[in-house]
Design a protein around this motif. Sequence first.
Motif, PDB file in Angstrom:
ATOM      1  N   PHE A  57      -0.654   3.009 -15.694  1.00 61.61           N
ATOM      2  CA  PHE A  57      -1.939   3.379 -15.102  1.00 61.61           C
ATOM      3  C   PHE A  57      -1.746   4.463 -14.043  1.00 61.61           C
ATOM      4  O   PHE A  57      -1.911   5.640 -14.328  1.00 61.61           O
ATOM      5  N   MET A  58      -1.358   4.070 -12.808  1.00 61.78           N
ATOM      6  CA  MET A  58      -1.279   5.077 -11.756  1.00 61.78           C
ATOM      7  C   MET A  58      -0.441   4.605 -10.571  1.00 61.78           C
ATOM      8  O   MET A  58      -0.143   3.424 -10.427  1.00 61.78           O
ATOM      9  N   ALA A  59      -0.097   5.580  -9.701  1.00 59.63           N
ATOM     10  CA  ALA A  59       0.595   5.342  -8.437  1.00 59.63           C
ATOM     11  C   ALA A  59      -0.337   5.779  -7.315  1.00 59.63           C
ATOM     12  O   ALA A  59      -0.779   6.934  -7.291  1.00 59.63           O
ATOM     13  N   GLN A  60      -0.656   4.852  -6.404  1.00 58.55           N
ATOM     14  CA  GLN A  60      -1.595   5.141  -5.319  1.00 58.55           C
ATOM     15  C   GLN A  60      -0.871   5.206  -3.981  1.00 58.55           C
ATOM     16  O   GLN A  60       0.017   4.407  -3.694  1.00 58.55           O
ATOM     17  N   THR A  61      -1.294   6.153  -3.151  1.00 56.08           N
ATOM     18  CA  THR A  61      -0.712   6.396  -1.836  1.00 56.08           C
ATOM     19  C   THR A  61      -1.792   7.003  -0.937  1.00 56.08           C
ATOM     20  O   THR A  61      -2.952   7.058  -1.306  1.00 56.08           O
ATOM     21  N   GLY A  62      -1.393   7.454   0.229  1.00 60.75           N
ATOM     22  CA  GLY A  62      -2.306   8.219   1.065  1.00 60.75           C
ATOM     23  C   GLY A  62      -2.990   7.468   2.188  1.00 60.75           C
ATOM     24  O   GLY A  62      -3.822   8.041   2.890  1.00 60.75           O
ATOM     25  N   ASP A  63      -2.650   6.185   2.404  1.00 63.30           N
ATOM     26  CA  ASP A  63      -3.236   5.456   3.522  1.00 63.30           C
ATOM     27  C   ASP A  63      -2.488   5.870   4.787  1.00 63.30           C
ATOM     28  O   ASP A  63      -1.478   5.278   5.156  1.00 63.30           O
ATOM     29  N   VAL A  64      -3.005   6.899   5.460  1.00 56.94           N
ATOM     30  CA  VAL A  64      -2.329   7.448   6.641  1.00 56.94           C
ATOM     31  C   VAL A  64      -2.492   6.541   7.860  1.00 56.94           C
ATOM     32  O   VAL A  64      -1.793   6.714   8.853  1.00 56.94           O
ATOM     33  N   GLN A  65      -3.382   5.566   7.779  1.00 61.39           N
ATOM     34  CA  GLN A  65      -3.607   4.636   8.890  1.00 61.39           C
ATOM     35  C   GLN A  65      -2.619   3.476   8.861  1.00 61.39           C
ATOM     36  O   GLN A  65      -1.858   3.272   9.805  1.00 61.39           O
ATOM     37  N   TYR A  66      -2.609   2.699   7.782  1.00 63.88           N
ATOM     38  CA  TYR A  66      -1.764   1.509   7.692  1.00 63.88           C
ATOM     39  C   TYR A  66      -0.518   1.695   6.832  1.00 63.88           C
ATOM     40  O   TYR A  66       0.362   0.840   6.836  1.00 63.88           O
ATOM     41  N   GLY A  67      -0.445   2.784   6.059  1.00 62.95           N
ATOM     42  CA  GLY A  67       0.658   2.978   5.131  1.00 62.95           C
ATOM     43  C   GLY A  67       1.720   3.950   5.575  1.00 62.95           C
ATOM     44  O   GLY A  67       2.648   4.239   4.826  1.00 62.95           O
ATOM     45  N   LYS A  68       1.616   4.463   6.804  1.00 63.00           N
ATOM     46  CA  LYS A  68       2.559   5.473   7.294  1.00 63.00           C
ATOM     47  C   LYS A  68       3.713   4.798   8.022  1.00 63.00           C
ATOM     48  O   LYS A  68       3.538   4.291   9.136  1.00 63.00           O
ATOM     49  N   THR A  69       4.877   4.776   7.390  1.00 63.41           N
ATOM     50  CA  THR A  69       6.047   4.156   8.008  1.00 63.41           C
ATOM     51  C   THR A  69       6.333   4.863   9.331  1.00 63.41           C
ATOM     52  O   THR A  69       6.280   6.084   9.413  1.00 63.41           O
ATOM     53  N   GLY A  70       6.573   4.072  10.348  1.00 64.01           N
ATOM     54  CA  GLY A  70       6.820   4.638  11.670  1.00 64.01           C
ATOM     55  C   GLY A  70       5.539   4.995  12.414  1.00 64.01           C
ATOM     56  O   GLY A  70       5.583   5.391  13.574  1.00 64.01           O
ATOM     57  N   GLY A  71       4.394   4.850  11.753  1.00 65.71           N
ATOM     58  CA  GLY A  71       3.123   5.157  12.395  1.00 65.71           C
ATOM     59  C   GLY A  71       2.708   4.050  13.350  1.00 65.71           C
ATOM     60  O   GLY A  71       3.178   2.905  13.261  1.00 65.71           O
ATOM     61  N   GLU A  72       1.806   4.375  14.251  1.00 67.23           N
ATOM     62  CA  GLU A  72       1.345   3.432  15.274  1.00 67.23           C
ATOM     63  C   GLU A  72       0.759   2.153  14.677  1.00 67.23           C
ATOM     64  O   GLU A  72       0.938   1.061  15.203  1.00 67.23           O
ATOM     65  N   HIS A  73       0.051   2.275  13.544  1.00 63.87           N
ATOM     66  CA  HIS A  73      -0.630   1.123  12.950  1.00 63.87           C
ATOM     67  C   HIS A  73      -0.006   0.685  11.625  1.00 63.87           C
ATOM     68  O   HIS A  73      -0.653  -0.013  10.848  1.00 63.87           O
ATOM     69  N   PHE A  74       1.241   1.107  11.350  1.00 69.14           N
ATOM     70  CA  PHE A  74       1.867   0.758  10.080  1.00 69.14           C
ATOM     71  C   PHE A  74       1.872  -0.754   9.892  1.00 69.14           C
ATOM     72  O   PHE A  74       2.287  -1.515  10.766  1.00 69.14           O
ATOM     73  N   ASN A  75       1.367  -1.176   8.737  1.00 71.80           N
ATOM     74  CA  ASN A  75       1.312  -2.602   8.414  1.00 71.80           C
ATOM     75  C   ASN A  75       1.352  -2.726   6.895  1.00 71.80           C
ATOM     76  O   ASN A  75       0.337  -2.517   6.235  1.00 71.80           O
ATOM     77  N   PRO A  76       2.519  -3.047   6.324  1.00 71.23           N
ATOM     78  CA  PRO A  76       2.632  -3.134   4.868  1.00 71.23           C
ATOM     79  C   PRO A  76       1.594  -4.056   4.237  1.00 71.23           C
ATOM     80  O   PRO A  76       1.134  -3.806   3.127  1.00 71.23           O
ATOM     81  N   ALA A  77       1.202  -5.111   4.940  1.00 72.72           N
ATOM     82  CA  ALA A  77       0.212  -6.048   4.403  1.00 72.72           C
ATOM     83  C   ALA A  77      -1.188  -5.429   4.345  1.00 72.72           C
ATOM     84  O   ALA A  77      -2.031  -5.880   3.573  1.00 72.72           O
ATOM     85  N   ARG A  78      -1.425  -4.402   5.143  1.00 74.32           N
ATOM     86  CA  ARG A  78      -2.747  -3.756   5.167  1.00 74.32           C
ATOM     87  C   ARG A  78      -2.744  -2.390   4.477  1.00 74.32           C
ATOM     88  O   ARG A  78      -3.804  -1.770   4.354  1.00 74.32           O
ATOM     89  N   ALA A  79      -1.570  -1.904   4.056  1.00 73.20           N
ATOM     90  CA  ALA A  79      -1.496  -0.602   3.381  1.00 73.20           C
ATOM     91  C   ALA A  79      -2.463  -0.585   2.206  1.00 73.20           C
ATOM     92  O   ALA A  79      -2.475  -1.505   1.391  1.00 73.20           O
ATOM     93  N   GLY A  80      -3.291   0.418   2.153  1.00 73.90           N
ATOM     94  CA  GLY A  80      -4.310   0.515   1.118  1.00 73.90           C
ATOM     95  C   GLY A  80      -5.692   0.185   1.638  1.00 73.90           C
ATOM     96  O   GLY A  80      -6.687   0.393   0.954  1.00 73.90           O
ATOM     97  N   MET A  81      -5.782  -0.301   2.874  1.00 71.87           N
ATOM     98  CA  MET A  81      -7.072  -0.670   3.459  1.00 71.87           C
ATOM     99  C   MET A  81      -7.576   0.365   4.455  1.00 71.87           C
ATOM    100  O   MET A  81      -8.663   0.209   5.010  1.00 71.87           O
ATOM    101  N   GLY A  82      -6.794   1.399   4.700  1.00 71.15           N
ATOM    102  CA  GLY A  82      -7.163   2.380   5.712  1.00 71.15           C
ATOM    103  C   GLY A  82      -7.327   3.775   5.156  1.00 71.15           C
ATOM    104  O   GLY A  82      -7.239   4.012   3.960  1.00 71.15           O
TER     105      GLY A  82
END
Length: 169
Positions: A57-82
């Motif tokens: 199907f596909m590969a999804q990315t681009g959650d700069v809020q919760y999916g950015k490793t080293g970011g202020e709000h990085f949270n693997p459990a929330r990646a995809g919600m921001g």
Amino acid sequence: MAEIKDPENTIILETTKGKVVIELLPDVAPGHVARIKELAREGAYDGVVFHRVIEDFMAQTGDVQYGKTGGEHFNPARAGMGGSSKPDLKAEFSNVSHVRGTCSMARSQMPNSANSQFFICFTDAPWLNKQYSVWGQVTEGMEIIDKIKRGEPVRDPDSIVTMRVAADV
């Protein structure tokens, strides 16, 4: 690497698996292309994980809020919600088909909710046609996208190392 014909409308996506070249489609989705370039130029996508990767199907990315490793709000459990701090985009649905290598914006059930998340199709996905805003096409490196770890969510996910407009490299 193949010759890049329009550096201002080409993205160089360096992933943990290797380099991918994406041709942007400003005539198809000018608002979405402008957003992708804006976020790429800010370095917003650097370090962002591929949080949802579905076989055939596909590969999804681009959650700069919760999916950015080293970011202020990085949270693997929330990646995809921001998304980003920028406003959501008005849909730019088109007649461009979702085929292998198509880059399109992710969104919620609301058509005008795309922000920063996007996906790259592994295979043709005609059921997405005219329902998601297509903004680019992989022209080189689909074999790299094919190597991205699968999962929903992905354990120890691959990520974007850098994402740049070719004119800036």
